[in-house]
Design a protein around this motif. Structure first.
Motif, PDB file in Angstrom:
ATOM      1  N   ARG A  35      -9.829  -7.704  -5.855  1.00 19.93           N
ATOM      2  CA  ARG A  35      -8.431  -7.584  -6.290  1.00 19.93           C
ATOM      3  C   ARG A  35      -7.913  -6.171  -6.060  1.00 19.93           C
ATOM      4  O   ARG A  35      -6.744  -5.962  -5.742  1.00 19.93           O
ATOM      5  N   ALA A  36      -8.799  -5.191  -6.246  1.00 19.97           N
ATOM      6  CA  ALA A  36      -8.391  -3.801  -6.013  1.00 19.97           C
ATOM      7  C   ALA A  36      -7.942  -3.627  -4.560  1.00 19.97           C
ATOM      8  O   ALA A  36      -6.914  -3.008  -4.292  1.00 19.97           O
TER       9      ALA A  36
ATOM     10  N   GLN B 209      -4.562  -5.166  -4.086  1.00 23.67           N
ATOM     11  CA  GLN B 209      -3.437  -4.479  -4.728  1.00 23.67           C
ATOM     12  C   GLN B 209      -3.166  -3.096  -4.157  1.00 23.67           C
ATOM     13  O   GLN B 209      -2.038  -2.613  -4.190  1.00 23.67           O
ATOM     14  N   ASN B 210      -4.207  -2.439  -3.696  1.00 26.24           N
ATOM     15  CA  ASN B 210      -4.005  -1.103  -3.150  1.00 26.24           C
ATOM     16  C   ASN B 210      -5.153  -0.762  -2.206  1.00 26.24           C
ATOM     17  O   ASN B 210      -6.161  -0.208  -2.600  1.00 26.24           O
TER      18      ASN B 210
ATOM     19  N   TYR C 233      -5.398   1.391   0.057  1.00 26.86           N
ATOM     20  CA  TYR C 233      -5.626   2.812   0.271  1.00 26.86           C
ATOM     21  C   TYR C 233      -6.551   3.384  -0.805  1.00 26.86           C
ATOM     22  O   TYR C 233      -7.429   4.191  -0.522  1.00 26.86           O
ATOM     23  N   ALA C 234      -6.354   2.936  -2.051  1.00 29.97           N
ATOM     24  CA  ALA C 234      -7.114   3.529  -3.151  1.00 29.97           C
ATOM     25  C   ALA C 234      -8.512   2.938  -3.296  1.00 29.97           C
ATOM     26  O   ALA C 234      -9.400   3.576  -3.849  1.00 29.97           O
ATOM     27  N   ALA C 235      -8.722   1.725  -2.773  1.00 29.20           N
ATOM     28  CA  ALA C 235     -10.001   1.046  -3.024  1.00 29.20           C
ATOM     29  C   ALA C 235     -11.227   1.848  -2.575  1.00 29.20           C
ATOM     30  O   ALA C 235     -12.172   2.001  -3.354  1.00 29.20           O
TER      31      ALA C 235
ATOM     32  N   GLN D 186      -1.555   6.046  -6.887  1.00 28.45           N
ATOM     33  CA  GLN D 186      -2.246   4.930  -6.237  1.00 28.45           C
ATOM     34  C   GLN D 186      -3.100   4.115  -7.205  1.00 28.45           C
ATOM     35  O   GLN D 186      -4.290   3.900  -6.982  1.00 28.45           O
ATOM     36  N   LEU D 187      -2.475   3.655  -8.270  1.00 31.56           N
ATOM     37  CA  LEU D 187      -3.193   2.791  -9.219  1.00 31.56           C
ATOM     38  C   LEU D 187      -3.227   1.364  -8.687  1.00 31.56           C
ATOM     39  O   LEU D 187      -2.609   1.043  -7.679  1.00 31.56           O
ATOM     40  N   PHE D 188      -3.952   0.501  -9.403  1.00 32.14           N
ATOM     41  CA  PHE D 188      -3.927  -0.929  -9.107  1.00 32.14           C
ATOM     42  C   PHE D 188      -2.906  -1.547 -10.055  1.00 32.14           C
ATOM     43  O   PHE D 188      -3.188  -1.764 -11.223  1.00 32.14           O
ATOM     44  N   PRO D 189      -1.683  -1.788  -9.563  1.00 32.76           N
ATOM     45  CA  PRO D 189      -0.535  -2.010 -10.452  1.00 32.76           C
ATOM     46  C   PRO D 189      -0.612  -3.268 -11.312  1.00 32.76           C
ATOM     47  O   PRO D 189      -0.079  -3.296 -12.403  1.00 32.76           O
ATOM     48  N   TYR D 190      -1.302  -4.324 -10.796  1.00 33.33           N
ATOM     49  CA  TYR D 190      -1.340  -5.571 -11.564  1.00 33.33           C
ATOM     50  C   TYR D 190      -2.603  -5.677 -12.412  1.00 33.33           C
ATOM     51  O   TYR D 190      -2.975  -6.753 -12.852  1.00 33.33           O
ATOM     52  N   MET D 191      -3.274  -4.548 -12.596  1.00 37.76           N
ATOM     53  CA  MET D 191      -4.437  -4.552 -13.481  1.00 37.76           C
ATOM     54  C   MET D 191      -4.134  -3.708 -14.700  1.00 37.76           C
ATOM     55  O   MET D 191      -3.325  -2.774 -14.649  1.00 37.76           O
TER      56      MET D 191
ATOM     57  N   LEU E 182     -12.812   0.136 -12.620  1.00 35.42           N
ATOM     58  CA  LEU E 182     -13.012   0.286 -11.178  1.00 35.42           C
ATOM     59  C   LEU E 182     -13.428   1.710 -10.813  1.00 35.42           C
ATOM     60  O   LEU E 182     -14.128   1.924  -9.826  1.00 35.42           O
TER      61      LEU E 182
ATOM     62  N   ARG F 278      -9.442   7.539 -14.279  1.00 35.66           N
ATOM     63  CA  ARG F 278     -10.147   6.627 -13.375  1.00 35.66           C
ATOM     64  C   ARG F 278     -11.113   7.405 -12.474  1.00 35.66           C
ATOM     65  O   ARG F 278     -12.253   6.992 -12.264  1.00 35.66           O
TER      66      ARG F 278
END
Lengths: 292, 238
Positions: free
Chosen positions: A173-174, A177-178, A180-182, B90-95, B103, B151
């Motif tokens: 999911r990471a 959703q993003n 670049y950040a994963a 750059q967060l994971f917006p839907y989490m 994470l 994070r």
């Protein structure tokens, strides 16, 4: 009253069919969410799952309700290797190339199966096939569909749990959703994508195995399911797996009601009317826009 | 002086035909807070991206704890102890906040201690504890920056890279964020900071580098840089 029961029967049948659609759609949504790839080989993978289950039944006498496990394992491997060997090398290139690759691989699977096993229709005969569960005097549910429904429900819930509550699912999911950040979290994006592709395709393989007892088997059987899975991904909100699951149930019910009132030949047409309406009126899907 | 924790030696980097970095050589020693200052597009962000492995240097080496990390993938660099808080959070917006932090502890080294480190972060950022169930995309800018820092700290890094933590935040919130960064530095984590907000950045730093058009033009103690004629004229408008 007669009309009420025939509608109710169609709705219940629709839920049973829809549960298998849901599995197929969840797999496609997982792949779309994590990779932004529309897997146009999805139905072909499902078809391969049906053949694997069929061969296990014919060759080893393995009941399809166990055989689908073999199908899932085979397809997981196939999907994983497909990603590693073919999809990964063209990642980052144009979407068009990725569409062509999945489309082309689907054709190779379909024609390969036809080459190996011919274009004949096959069907397996389980003693279970004619059995029905009667609810009152008006409603009856076909036993193999019911069993498939139960298994699909269980595995759908398992897949949902996996994606929402395990570290690997969270990583998937990471990435969705993003992207670049994963990698900055220490996520090996390639590895997670390969596993997600394998899992998404395995879900289609499970559905194929569960469809075998109630469906004809032939090399192009998967084609319509690719289109349906695509419809589900769009209805469900482009990559939301719970959305795709809901969309699968809706599609099953709508198709059965259409067959009842307008005739079977209209079912697929109605799917696409819904698809086009949602795409033009509510492109984020009917079940919200929250992604995987 | 002790051996540097991080050294970049003659690093250059390109995006296609555009050369973003020329011969960047810098050191960060254990326990320091070091700031890169410079204008937009000077190459500060690219420098951080080279260190965390998102961009491969065209030439030069990046050494962390004495080993060349310029050819290993970003996920392994995190495992070795470098965490990068990217520009714009750059967060994971839907989490939820909690899931974002979880994470952060994805890597094998940090995962077994996930619960303890999360409690530590919630003690350090009490506001995040109140919002632990809230989706990250719905937080205020300052809160999002706190989540991004927390994070990154979840991975228990030795070196924290921070890219423009003050970007888009109200002055009062900026103060709060820098205070937190100072505390992170005091807790023993080494920090390499990139800032356009020169005064706030340098005032919590030990040393600084000035980057202009992909080249390091000045370096020195933070106090000296703040007093430097060129810095005052070019970045402080004095």
């Amino acid at each position: 009253m007669e009309r009420f029961f025939s509608a109710l029967q169609a709705i219940l049948n629709g839920v049973l069919t829809g549960s298998l659609y849901a599995l197929i759609g969840m797999g496609m949504a997982l792949i779309f969410g994590v990779m932004r790839i529309v897997n146009f080989a999805h139905g072909a993978f499902m078809m391969v799952g049906m053949y694997v289950t069929y061969l296990l039944f014919q060759g080893a006498g393995l009941n399809p309700y166990f055989g689908f496990i073999g199908s899932a394992m085979f397809l997981f491997l196939l999907g994983y290797l497909f990603y590693r060997g073919l999809l990964k090398p063209i990642r980052g290139r144009s979407d068009f190339m990725q569409i062509l690759l999945t489309l082309g691989f689907g054709l190779i699977l379909t024609d390969g199966i036809q080459l190996l096993f011919g274009a004949d229709y096959h069907q397996i005969n389980l003693p279970l096939l004619g059995k029905n569960l009667r609810l009152g005097s008006q409603i009856s549910l076909n036993a193999p569909w019911l069993i498939s429904f139960g298994i699909a429900l269980m595995l759908g819930a398992l897949l949902y749990f996996f994606v929402m509550h395990t570290m690997l699912g969270r990583a998937a999911r990471a990435i969705a959703q993003n992207r670049y950040a994963a990698p900055l979290m220490g996520i090996n994006v390639d590895r997670v994508q390969a596993l997600s592709f394998g899992i998404g395709v395995a879900a289609a393989g499970v559905a194929g195995g569960l469809l075998l007892p109630v469906f004809y088997l032939y090399p192009t059987v998967g084609d319509q399911f690719t289109l349906k899975a695509f419809v589900m991904v769009v209805l469900g909100g482009m990559g939301s797996i719970q959305g795709a699951a809901m969309a699968g149930l809706v599609l099953g019910v709508v198709e059965n009601l259409t067959s009842l009132y307008w005739g079977n030949e209209w079912a697929l047409a109605v799917d696409f009317v819904i698809f086009l309406s949602v795409l033009s009126l509510r492109p984020s899907g009917i079940f919200g826009s929250q992604r995987v | 002086m002790t051996a540097p924790l991080l050294t970049t030696d003659g690093v250059s980097a390109t995006y296609g035909d555009f050369q973003a970095l020329f011969d960047i050589t810098l050191q960060v020693h254990p326990g320091e807070i070091v700031t890169l200052i410079g204008a937009n597009g000077a190459g500060k962000t690219t420098t951080l991206r080279v260190i965390s492995g998102l961009v491969r240097p065209k030439s030069g080496t990046v050494c962390f704890l004495g080993e060349d990390i310029s050819k290993i993938p970003p996920d392994e660099i995190v495992e070795r102890g470098v965490s990068h808080v990217p520009e714009a959070r750059q967060l994971f917006p839907y989490m939820s906040v909690e899931e974002n932090l979880a994470l952060g502890a994805y890597i094998g080294r940090a995962r077994p201690k996930l619960k303890e480190t999360m409690d530590e972060q919630f003690d350090f950022f009490p506001r995040l504890k109140e919002r632990r169930k809230q989706l990250a995309g719905t937080l205020s800018g300052g809160e999002q920056q706190m989540v991004a820092i927390a994070r990154a700290l979840m991975a228990q890094p030795k070196l924290l890279l921070l890219d423009e933590p003050s970007l888009g935040l109200a002055p009062k919130v900026v103060e709060e964020v820098f205070e937190k960064i100072r505390q992170v530095g005091n807790s023993g984590v080494t920090v390499l900071l990139v800032e356009q907000n020169v005064v706030d950045g340098l005032s919590i730093s030990d040393r600084g580098y000035v980057v202009e058009n992909g080249v390091i033009t000045l370096q020195g103690k933070a106090k000296e840089l703040l007093a430097n004629e060129h810095v005052r004229a070019a970045y402080l408008g004095l």
